[in-house]
Scaffold this motif. Structure first.
Motif, mmCIF file in Angstrom:
data_model
loop_
_atom_site.group_PDB
_atom_site.id
_atom_site.type_symbol
_atom_site.label_atom_id
_atom_site.label_comp_id
_atom_site.label_asym_id
_atom_site.label_seq_id
_atom_site.Cartn_x
_atom_site.Cartn_y
_atom_site.Cartn_z
ATOM 1 N N ASN A 155 6.998 -4.672 -127.773
ATOM 2 C CA ASN A 155 7.159 -4.364 -129.190
ATOM 3 C C ASN A 155 7.650 -5.534 -130.026
ATOM 4 N N ALA A 156 7.100 -5.609 -131.233
ATOM 5 C CA ALA A 156 7.577 -6.567 -132.225
ATOM 6 C C ALA A 156 8.382 -5.794 -133.267
ATOM 7 N N VAL A 157 9.501 -6.391 -133.694
ATOM 8 C CA VAL A 157 10.321 -5.754 -134.726
ATOM 9 C C VAL A 157 10.260 -6.618 -135.978
ATOM 10 N N PHE A 158 9.800 -6.016 -137.093
ATOM 11 C CA PHE A 158 9.776 -6.707 -138.382
ATOM 12 C C PHE A 158 10.910 -6.160 -139.239
ATOM 13 N N LEU A 159 11.620 -7.052 -139.914
ATOM 14 C CA LEU A 159 12.695 -6.640 -140.816
ATOM 15 C C LEU A 159 12.357 -7.131 -142.220
ATOM 16 N N PHE A 160 12.199 -6.164 -143.147
ATOM 17 C CA PHE A 160 11.794 -6.487 -144.517
ATOM 18 C C PHE A 160 12.959 -6.269 -145.478
ATOM 19 N N ASN A 161 12.887 -6.916 -146.634
ATOM 20 C CA ASN A 161 13.800 -6.620 -147.732
ATOM 21 C C ASN A 161 12.996 -6.068 -148.901
ATOM 22 N N SER A 162 12.130 -6.908 -149.486
ATOM 23 C CA SER A 162 11.230 -6.443 -150.547
ATOM 24 C C SER A 162 9.909 -7.182 -150.399
ATOM 25 N N SER A 163 8.945 -6.841 -151.248
ATOM 26 C CA SER A 163 7.609 -7.445 -151.120
ATOM 27 C C SER A 163 7.596 -8.918 -151.496
ATOM 28 N N GLY A 164 8.685 -9.410 -152.102
ATOM 29 C CA GLY A 164 8.713 -10.817 -152.498
ATOM 30 C C GLY A 164 9.613 -11.680 -151.643
ATOM 31 N N ASP A 165 10.327 -11.080 -150.687
ATOM 32 C CA ASP A 165 11.303 -11.829 -149.891
ATOM 33 C C ASP A 165 10.749 -12.173 -148.499
ATOM 34 N N PRO A 166 11.281 -13.237 -147.886
ATOM 35 C CA PRO A 166 10.837 -13.589 -146.530
ATOM 36 C C PRO A 166 11.069 -12.443 -145.558
ATOM 37 N N THR A 167 10.168 -12.321 -144.597
ATOM 38 C CA THR A 167 10.270 -11.270 -143.574
ATOM 39 C C THR A 167 10.689 -11.900 -142.248
ATOM 40 N N LEU A 168 11.513 -11.165 -141.521
ATOM 41 C CA LEU A 168 12.019 -11.627 -140.225
ATOM 42 C C LEU A 168 11.267 -10.886 -139.124
ATOM 43 N N MET A 169 10.938 -11.578 -138.045
ATOM 44 C CA MET A 169 10.301 -10.910 -136.903
ATOM 45 C C MET A 169 10.982 -11.363 -135.632
ATOM 46 N N ARG A 170 11.192 -10.432 -134.712
ATOM 47 C CA ARG A 170 11.749 -10.789 -133.408
ATOM 48 C C ARG A 170 11.138 -9.868 -132.346
ATOM 49 N N GLU A 171 11.455 -10.160 -131.085
ATOM 50 C CA GLU A 171 10.916 -9.365 -129.976
ATOM 51 C C GLU A 171 11.946 -8.323 -129.580
ATOM 52 N N GLY A 172 11.688 -7.072 -129.905
ATOM 53 C CA GLY A 172 12.653 -6.008 -129.611
ATOM 54 C C GLY A 172 14.014 -6.367 -130.184
ATOM 55 N N ASN A 173 15.057 -6.274 -129.356
ATOM 56 C CA ASN A 173 16.408 -6.615 -129.818
ATOM 57 C C ASN A 173 16.822 -8.035 -129.436
ATOM 58 N N ASP A 174 15.866 -8.801 -128.924
ATOM 59 C CA ASP A 174 16.146 -10.165 -128.485
ATOM 60 C C ASP A 174 16.318 -11.085 -129.704
ATOM 61 N N THR A 175 17.484 -11.686 -129.835
ATOM 62 C CA THR A 175 17.715 -12.572 -130.984
ATOM 63 C C THR A 175 17.555 -14.052 -130.612
ATOM 64 N N THR A 176 17.127 -14.341 -129.364
ATOM 65 C CA THR A 176 16.955 -15.752 -128.981
ATOM 66 C C THR A 176 15.643 -16.320 -129.522
ATOM 67 N N ARG A 191 19.323 -21.576 -144.177
ATOM 68 C CA ARG A 191 19.288 -20.932 -145.503
ATOM 69 C C ARG A 191 18.036 -20.093 -145.694
ATOM 70 N N VAL A 192 16.998 -20.382 -144.911
ATOM 71 C CA VAL A 192 15.711 -19.685 -145.067
ATOM 72 C C VAL A 192 15.699 -18.372 -144.283
ATOM 73 N N ILE A 193 16.542 -18.297 -143.243
ATOM 74 C CA ILE A 193 16.510 -17.107 -142.374
ATOM 75 C C ILE A 193 17.267 -15.967 -143.056
ATOM 76 N N PRO A 194 16.559 -14.897 -143.447
ATOM 77 C CA PRO A 194 17.228 -13.809 -144.189
ATOM 78 C C PRO A 194 18.236 -13.060 -143.314
ATOM 79 N N GLN A 195 19.367 -12.710 -143.922
ATOM 80 C CA GLN A 195 20.428 -11.998 -143.195
ATOM 81 C C GLN A 195 20.482 -10.515 -143.548
ATOM 82 N N GLY A 196 19.986 -10.163 -144.747
ATOM 83 C CA GLY A 196 20.193 -8.783 -145.221
ATOM 84 C C GLY A 196 18.972 -7.896 -145.189
ATOM 85 N N ASN A 197 17.974 -8.245 -144.375
ATOM 86 C CA ASN A 197 16.762 -7.411 -144.313
ATOM 87 C C ASN A 197 17.045 -6.153 -143.489
ATOM 88 N N THR A 198 16.922 -4.994 -144.125
ATOM 89 C CA THR A 198 17.318 -3.746 -143.452
ATOM 90 C C THR A 198 16.146 -2.823 -143.142
#
Length: 372
Positions: free
Chosen positions: A341-362, A252-259
């Motif tokens: 490269n690190a990829v950060f995915l944001f939604n807004s300044s108040g929402d959790p941010t997602l980080m992954r390594e390139g396109n690797d989702t593991t 539930r904590v892992i954001p799905q809609g960060n674009t």
């Protein structure tokens, strides 16, 4: 009991044993290592009642037997002996002393009866499988930084190892979180692990396990039950109780809609964060990220000590965004990136941010923002 053993082999075995032993304990025998010599092998066993480590070493056994001696004291003695020395350990049953001899050095140590040494009850393991050392190392190394140190939420004081679904198949997954950041690491599911119960591996066990995982060619035998977990190499067996609690639903904590997508050189980013954080007050350590087209400005404003700013060229094509993070959390997450490269995915300044390594989702990381 009497046997001779090469100093390097003995040091490796007692180093592992003395690191498990609790320095401050009220039960004297728990400060000791149980030494059992038989055939051509000597077994060193240490425990703190939650973790037990057994290390087998090859030696020239003259007289079979067993005794217990201070693990820290024995380690210190062996550590200070010259490289390549042949060490002879012999126990005199009448005096209750252990003699450690190497060259012209001679030590006489107090022992405690082997019968008093607690041996962890063997459990029936629901699941048994083997995993390459490199795979286990990645799973635990990349997740352990997020283990909580808060004793009240004891069920977060370890790494949750379980079987999960990902991309239509099953994976072996390790998750750790302290409520501010989260790490979720996946690996291919080993054969025989499908029915493994999910267990929370305690922080101390994760630290001890790490010492077994340096040889990339080695396979680690893993056994899991509802209450215990065991990791074994041909020479060392580490058995541990697991944390008795329910790990929260981390999905539930892992954001799905960060674009909003930022791609940045991981090493450059970590160094820049480290530099600007130098001026921030230790208490908040907040770093502000201001994002504009292909441009990232990292800044810290600490009224009592000063301000700092650094600009990085990045790949970013979304609307302007300003967001703040704890510098320590950003650094720890950025340091997990093995790729460039690190990829950060944001939604807004108040929402959790997602980080992954390139396109690797593991390997997926989540960090909560701070107000700045």
């Amino acid at each position: 009991m009497k046997f001779s053993i090469e100093r390097g082999t003995l040091l490796k075995a007692v180093a592992q044993a003395q690191s498990v032993v609790e320095r401050r304990n009220t039960i004297p025998i728990l400060a000791n290592v149980l030494i059992e010599a038989e055939g051509e092998r000597v077994q060193f066993r240490a425990t703190d009642l939650d973790i037990e480590i057994v290390d087998m070493a090859t030696a020239q056994v003259e007289r079979a037997g067993a005794t217990t001696v201070s693990a820290v004291m024995l380690h210190e003695i062996v550590r200070k002996l010259p490289d390549g020395a042949l060490v002879t350990l012999s126990e005199d049953a009448t005096s209750g002393r252990l003699t450690v001899q190497a060259g012209r050095s001679n030590f006489n140590l107090a022992t405690l009866p082997k019968e008093d040494f607690p041996v962890m009850a063997s459990a029936e393991y629901a699941s048994n499988f083997s995993v390459p050392a490199a795979t286990l190392r990645r799973l635990f190394d990349k997740s352990k930084f997020a283990i909580s140190t808060e004793e009240t939420r004891y069920y977060l004081n370890g790494v949750y190892m379980h079987v999960s679904e990902a991309d239509g198949g099953q994976v072996l997954r390790c998750v750790a979180t302290d409520g501010h950041r989260l790490a979720r690491i996946d690996a291919d599911l080993p054969q025989g692990a499908g029915d493994m119960p999910g267990v929370i591996v305690p922080r101390k066990t994760v630290g001890e396990l790490r010492k077994l995982l340096d040889d990339d060619d080695m396979k680690i035998a893993v056994s899991v039950s509802e209450t215990k977990v065991r990791f074994a190499t041909p020479d060392i067996t580490l058995t541990s109780k697991v944390i008795d609690g329910t790990f929260p639903d981390y999905t539930r904590v892992i954001p799905q809609g960060n674009t909003k997508r930022l791609e940045v050189d991981a090493a450059e980013f970590a160094q820049a964060v480290d530099r600007v954080a130098t001026v921030s007050s230790e208490r908040s350590r907040a770093v502000k990220l201001a994002l504009d087209e292909d441009r990232l400005v990292l800044s810290v404003n600490a009224p009592d000590s000063g301000a700092a700013e650094e600009e990085l060229a990045v790949a970013y094509g979304d609307e302007r965004l300003e967001i703040g993070f704890n510098a320590k959390y950003l650094l720890e997450i950025a340091s997990q990136v093995d790729r460039e490269n690190a990829v950060f995915l944001f939604n807004s300044s108040g929402d959790p941010t997602l980080m992954r390594e390139g396109n690797d989702t593991t390997a997926v990381y989540v960090v909560m923002p701070m107000r700045v």
